[in-house]
Design a protein around this motif. Structure first.
Motif, PDB file in Angstrom:
ATOM      1  N   THR A  34       0.800  -1.219   0.000  1.00  0.00           N
ATOM      2  CA  THR A  34       0.000   0.000   0.000  1.00  0.00           C
ATOM      3  C   THR A  34       0.833   1.269   0.000  1.00  0.00           C
ATOM      4  OG1 THR A  34      -1.634  -1.225   1.311  1.00  0.00           O
ATOM      5  CG2 THR A  34      -1.910   1.162   1.148  1.00  0.00           C
ATOM      6  N   PHE A  35       1.865   1.311   0.839  1.00  0.00           N
ATOM      7  CA  PHE A  35       2.600   2.555   1.037  1.00  0.00           C
ATOM      8  C   PHE A  35       3.673   2.793  -0.025  1.00  0.00           C
ATOM      9  CE2 PHE A  35       1.053   1.734   5.433  1.00  0.00           C
ATOM     10  CZ  PHE A  35       0.301   2.898   5.571  1.00  0.00           C
ATOM     11  N   ASP A  36       3.770   1.933  -1.009  1.00  0.00           N
ATOM     12  CA  ASP A  36       4.716   2.116  -2.109  1.00  0.00           C
ATOM     13  C   ASP A  36       3.910   2.446  -3.362  1.00  0.00           C
ATOM     14  OD1 ASP A  36       6.585   1.867  -4.185  1.00  0.00           O
ATOM     15  OD2 ASP A  36       7.703   0.302  -3.136  1.00  0.00           O
ATOM     16  N   ALA A  37       3.696   3.744  -3.599  1.00  0.00           N
ATOM     17  CA  ALA A  37       2.827   4.170  -4.698  1.00  0.00           C
ATOM     18  C   ALA A  37       3.351   3.692  -6.045  1.00  0.00           C
ATOM     19  CB  ALA A  37       2.688   5.694  -4.695  1.00  0.00           C
ATOM     20  N   LEU A  92      -5.815  -3.859  -5.187  1.00  0.00           N
ATOM     21  CA  LEU A  92      -4.602  -4.552  -5.619  1.00  0.00           C
ATOM     22  C   LEU A  92      -3.408  -4.241  -4.726  1.00  0.00           C
ATOM     23  CD1 LEU A  92      -4.894  -4.330  -9.508  1.00  0.00           C
ATOM     24  CD2 LEU A  92      -5.263  -6.319  -8.033  1.00  0.00           C
ATOM     25  N   ASP A  93      -3.624  -3.515  -3.643  1.00  0.00           N
ATOM     26  CA  ASP A  93      -2.538  -3.311  -2.686  1.00  0.00           C
ATOM     27  C   ASP A  93      -2.493  -4.485  -1.714  1.00  0.00           C
ATOM     28  OD1 ASP A  93      -5.056  -2.291  -1.704  1.00  0.00           O
ATOM     29  OD2 ASP A  93      -3.988  -1.490   0.034  1.00  0.00           O
ATOM     30  N   THR A  94      -1.332  -4.710  -1.128  1.00  0.00           N
ATOM     31  CA  THR A  94      -1.145  -5.773  -0.148  1.00  0.00           C
ATOM     32  C   THR A  94      -0.449  -5.218   1.089  1.00  0.00           C
ATOM     33  OG1 THR A  94       1.087  -6.540  -0.722  1.00  0.00           O
ATOM     34  CG2 THR A  94      -0.721  -7.308  -2.119  1.00  0.00           C
ATOM     35  N   VAL A  95      -0.441  -6.009   2.145  1.00  0.00           N
ATOM     36  CA  VAL A  95       0.268  -5.598   3.360  1.00  0.00           C
ATOM     37  C   VAL A  95       1.744  -5.978   3.293  1.00  0.00           C
ATOM     38  CG1 VAL A  95      -1.821  -5.862   4.744  1.00  0.00           C
ATOM     39  CG2 VAL A  95      -0.187  -7.748   4.617  1.00  0.00           C
ATOM     40  N   HIS A  96       2.125  -6.792   2.333  1.00  0.00           N
ATOM     41  CA  HIS A  96       3.482  -7.331   2.283  1.00  0.00           C
ATOM     42  C   HIS A  96       4.439  -6.330   1.622  1.00  0.00           C
ATOM     43  CE1 HIS A  96       2.008 -11.298   3.434  1.00  0.00           C
ATOM     44  NE2 HIS A  96       1.070 -11.175   2.528  1.00  0.00           N
ATOM     45  N   PRO A  97       5.536  -5.974   2.273  1.00  0.00           N
ATOM     46  CA  PRO A  97       6.492  -5.045   1.663  1.00  0.00           C
ATOM     47  C   PRO A  97       7.233  -5.682   0.502  1.00  0.00           C
ATOM     48  CG  PRO A  97       7.370  -5.902   3.721  1.00  0.00           C
ATOM     49  CD  PRO A  97       5.957  -6.394   3.629  1.00  0.00           C
ATOM     50  N   VAL A  98       7.773  -4.817  -0.363  1.00  0.00           N
ATOM     51  CA  VAL A  98       8.601  -5.313  -1.459  1.00  0.00           C
ATOM     52  C   VAL A  98       9.772  -6.105  -0.871  1.00  0.00           C
ATOM     53  CG1 VAL A  98      10.167  -4.635  -3.311  1.00  0.00           C
ATOM     54  CG2 VAL A  98       7.960  -3.485  -3.059  1.00  0.00           C
ATOM     55  N   LEU A 101       8.701 -11.590  -1.533  1.00  0.00           N
ATOM     56  CA  LEU A 101       8.826 -12.743  -2.425  1.00  0.00           C
ATOM     57  C   LEU A 101      10.025 -13.624  -2.083  1.00  0.00           C
ATOM     58  CD1 LEU A 101       7.871 -11.417  -5.971  1.00  0.00           C
ATOM     59  CD2 LEU A 101       6.849 -13.387  -4.802  1.00  0.00           C
ATOM     60  N   GLU A 102      11.035 -13.034  -1.470  1.00  0.00           N
ATOM     61  CA  GLU A 102      12.203 -13.837  -1.084  1.00  0.00           C
ATOM     62  C   GLU A 102      11.844 -14.835   0.004  1.00  0.00           C
ATOM     63  OE1 GLU A 102      15.401 -11.271  -0.054  1.00  0.00           O
ATOM     64  OE2 GLU A 102      15.335 -10.154  -1.943  1.00  0.00           O
ATOM     65  N   ARG A 103      10.924 -14.463   0.869  1.00  0.00           N
ATOM     66  CA  ARG A 103      10.520 -15.350   1.968  1.00  0.00           C
ATOM     67  C   ARG A 103       9.231 -16.103   1.661  1.00  0.00           C
ATOM     68  NH1 ARG A 103      10.052 -11.814   7.129  1.00  0.00           N
ATOM     69  NH2 ARG A 103       9.273 -10.268   5.651  1.00  0.00           N
ATOM     70  N   LEU A 104       8.437 -15.549   0.768  1.00  0.00           N
ATOM     71  CA  LEU A 104       7.162 -16.172   0.406  1.00  0.00           C
ATOM     72  C   LEU A 104       7.065 -16.217  -1.123  1.00  0.00           C
ATOM     73  CD1 LEU A 104       4.397 -17.296   1.368  1.00  0.00           C
ATOM     74  CD2 LEU A 104       3.535 -14.942   1.366  1.00  0.00           C
ATOM     75  N   PRO A 105       7.920 -16.996  -1.750  1.00  0.00           N
ATOM     76  CA  PRO A 105       7.897 -17.057  -3.216  1.00  0.00           C
ATOM     77  C   PRO A 105       6.675 -17.812  -3.718  1.00  0.00           C
ATOM     78  CG  PRO A 105       9.415 -18.696  -2.358  1.00  0.00           C
ATOM     79  CD  PRO A 105       8.943 -17.894  -1.172  1.00  0.00           C
ATOM     80  N   TRP A 106       6.312 -17.523  -4.976  1.00  0.00           N
ATOM     81  CA  TRP A 106       5.269 -18.317  -5.625  1.00  0.00           C
ATOM     82  C   TRP A 106       5.666 -19.784  -5.551  1.00  0.00           C
ATOM     83  CZ3 TRP A 106       0.653 -17.421  -8.404  1.00  0.00           C
ATOM     84  CH2 TRP A 106       0.200 -18.504  -9.173  1.00  0.00           C
ATOM     85  N   ARG A 107       4.815 -20.589  -4.958  1.00  0.00           N
ATOM     86  CA  ARG A 107       5.139 -22.005  -4.827  1.00  0.00           C
ATOM     87  C   ARG A 107       3.872 -22.828  -4.796  1.00  0.00           C
ATOM     88  NH1 ARG A 107       7.446 -23.154   0.467  1.00  0.00           N
ATOM     89  NH2 ARG A 107       5.554 -24.241   1.037  1.00  0.00           N
ATOM     90  N   ARG A 108       3.820 -23.802  -5.679  1.00  0.00           N
ATOM     91  CA  ARG A 108       2.699 -24.733  -5.683  1.00  0.00           C
ATOM     92  C   ARG A 108       3.091 -25.966  -4.897  1.00  0.00           C
ATOM     93  NH1 ARG A 108      -0.897 -26.450 -10.939  1.00  0.00           N
ATOM     94  NH2 ARG A 108      -2.463 -27.712  -9.817  1.00  0.00           N
ATOM     95  N   ASP A 109       2.239 -26.300  -3.946  1.00  0.00           N
ATOM     96  CA  ASP A 109       2.527 -27.437  -3.084  1.00  0.00           C
ATOM     97  C   ASP A 109       1.254 -28.265  -2.988  1.00  0.00           C
ATOM     98  OD1 ASP A 109       3.505 -29.222  -1.269  1.00  0.00           O
ATOM     99  OD2 ASP A 109       3.520 -27.831   0.428  1.00  0.00           O
ATOM    100  N   GLY A 110       1.145 -29.261  -3.878  1.00  0.00           N
ATOM    101  CA  GLY A 110      -0.066 -30.073  -3.898  1.00  0.00           C
ATOM    102  C   GLY A 110      -1.272 -29.234  -4.286  1.00  0.00           C
ATOM    103  N   GLY A 111      -2.198 -29.110  -3.366  1.00  0.00           N
ATOM    104  CA  GLY A 111      -3.438 -28.396  -3.655  1.00  0.00           C
ATOM    105  C   GLY A 111      -3.440 -26.941  -3.278  1.00  0.00           C
ATOM    106  N   THR A 112      -2.275 -26.394  -2.914  1.00  0.00           N
ATOM    107  CA  THR A 112      -2.209 -24.975  -2.548  1.00  0.00           C
ATOM    108  C   THR A 112      -1.144 -24.262  -3.364  1.00  0.00           C
ATOM    109  OG1 THR A 112      -0.598 -25.312  -0.761  1.00  0.00           O
ATOM    110  CG2 THR A 112      -2.926 -25.495  -0.170  1.00  0.00           C
ATOM    111  N   VAL A 113      -1.298 -22.952  -3.461  1.00  0.00           N
ATOM    112  CA  VAL A 113      -0.272 -22.100  -4.057  1.00  0.00           C
ATOM    113  C   VAL A 113      -0.061 -20.915  -3.128  1.00  0.00           C
ATOM    114  CG1 VAL A 113       0.427 -20.691  -6.025  1.00  0.00           C
ATOM    115  CG2 VAL A 113      -0.902 -22.760  -6.408  1.00  0.00           C
ATOM    116  N   ARG A 114       1.212 -20.606  -2.851  1.00  0.00           N
ATOM    117  CA  ARG A 114       1.554 -19.541  -1.934  1.00  0.00           C
ATOM    118  C   ARG A 114       2.112 -18.332  -2.679  1.00  0.00           C
ATOM    119  NH1 ARG A 114       1.275 -23.814   1.206  1.00  0.00           N
ATOM    120  NH2 ARG A 114       1.014 -23.511   3.449  1.00  0.00           N
TER     121      ARG A 114
END
Length: 384
Positions: A34-37, A92-98, A101-114
């Protein structure tokens, strides 16, 4: 708004899980706190281009108050822009800072995607776009004009976009909000009232080693206030201290300490009483000043006949697809608070299933993608 007696073809559109995930991934990997315009702007560019490719007339609305831009996308319709239609309202804003992705990368694990923001609420927003894509690709029409309004400050209460949201909703017959589905897969038919507060304690500085007793610590006073504020929590109205900042040098008694508090209530009267208690707070010691300012407020949204008719319609569609949906009033505000409180029939929680919103365990359940996309397509193709 009666569901058709024959099965609508929108309920059988050829949604493909792998195609949805392939399209969603760039959205999730475009971090947009949010705070990164500038970061929010990059996300708006990505989504706006996607909507333009579908034939929508896309407008970029400049941000204000330091927040990012918004995107409004209107799809051509024989009734024209002036006719009341369906507003798809999403952020389309999120609480996660830029860097998340290093700690929560796109990852499919069975029936979930993070991924950061995948559940709240890029997954649901992308599903709404995909629903419109499949409707157009199949040559189907929507009974009402469809408009998407994508904003970038919802996670902090929509301080810069509330007027835009309410103006757009006033032109709509229905509002659909693809926020995350409830844990049981249900939707949201109402939201609790929410108020935010900003507190500042101002003490008296001194050297923490030489003249400690001469100082009056703003941090110490604010710690007392945190305990007192959270002790005010009841079943009717809750109080939570979420952000605290104070001090500059460890060897100096802190002059200032700032606190952010969130209060939530199921009824407006209970929130109003809570606001009164917050604004009446005073410092516990005479040498420290305490200032309490009321911040962003979301009004209570309670389901009325229009909301329940919209829910019943959605439930009929869901059952035709092969699942059922409950409805509930929910905590955790959304922009549906504003549109619902205006009396515009609003249905929230239409997004994807998952869990872990605002955490490093944020994820979606892959198996919910196609059914929820079909439900959104069904709504867009049958609401009249």
């Amino acid at each position: 708004m009666d569901a058709a007696t024959t099965r609508h073809p929108a309920l059988d559109l050829p949604f493909d899980t792998e195609a949805i995930l392939a399209g969603l991934r760039p959205w999730v990997e475009c971090e947009s706190p949010t705070f990164d315009a500038a970061a929010v702007g990059r996300m708006m560019t990505l989504a706006g281009r996607e909507l333009a490719l579908l034939g929508a007339r896309v407008e970029r609305i400049p941000g204000r108050m330091g927040f990012g831009d918004c995107v409004r996308a209107r799809f051509p319709h024989p009734a024209g822009d002036a006719a009341p239609g369906v507003l798809v309202m999403a952020h389309l804003d999120t609480v996660h800072p830029v860097g998340t992705l290093e700690r929560l990368p796109w990852r499919r694990d069975g029936g979930t995607v993070r991924g950061p923001g995948i559940f709240d609420m890029k997954g649901g927003t992308y599903l709404a776009v995909e629903a419109m894509r499949q409707i157009l690709r199949a040559g189907l029409s929507t009974p009402l004009p469809v408009t998407f309004l994508l904003t970038g400050d919802e996670e902090v209460g929509s301080p810069s976009t509330r007027d835009l949201i309410e103006a757009e909703a006033a032109r709509a017959r229905f509002v659909l909000v693809p926020e995350p589905a409830r844990p049981d897969g249900g939707v949201v038919s109402g939201r609790y009232a929410i108020a935010r507060f900003n507190l500042r304690a101002t003490g008296r500085p001194s050297h923490a080693g030489w003249t400690l007793s001469e100082g009056r610590s703003a941090i110490r006073e604010m710690c007392r206030q945190v305990l007192a504020i959270e002790a005010m929590t009841t079943e009717d109205c809750t109080f939570s201290a979420g952000v605290i900042r104070g001090g500059q040098w460890v060897n100096c008694v802190a002059t200032h300490c700032d606190l952010e508090v969130l209060s939530m209530a199921k009824r407006q009267a209970d929130l109003d009483a809570g606001v009164g208690r917050m604004l009446a707070l005073q410092s516990s010691v005479p040498d420290v000043q305490l200032e309490v300012r009321r911040g962003v407020t979301r009004p209570v949204w309670e389901p009325d006949a229009g909301v329940m008719a919209l829910y019943d319609h959605a439930r009929t569609l869901a059952r035709a697809i092969g699942f059922d949906i409950s409805h509930q009033s929910s905590g955790g505000g959304s922009d549906g608070n504003f549109t619902g409180a205006m009396g515009i029939p609003t249905l929230d929680g239409l997004g994807v299933g998952g869990a872990g919103a605002h955490t490093l365990d944020e994820h979606i359940v892959v198996g919910t993608l196609v059914p929820r996309a079909r439900l959104m397509a069904g709504l867009l193709a049958t609401l009249a």
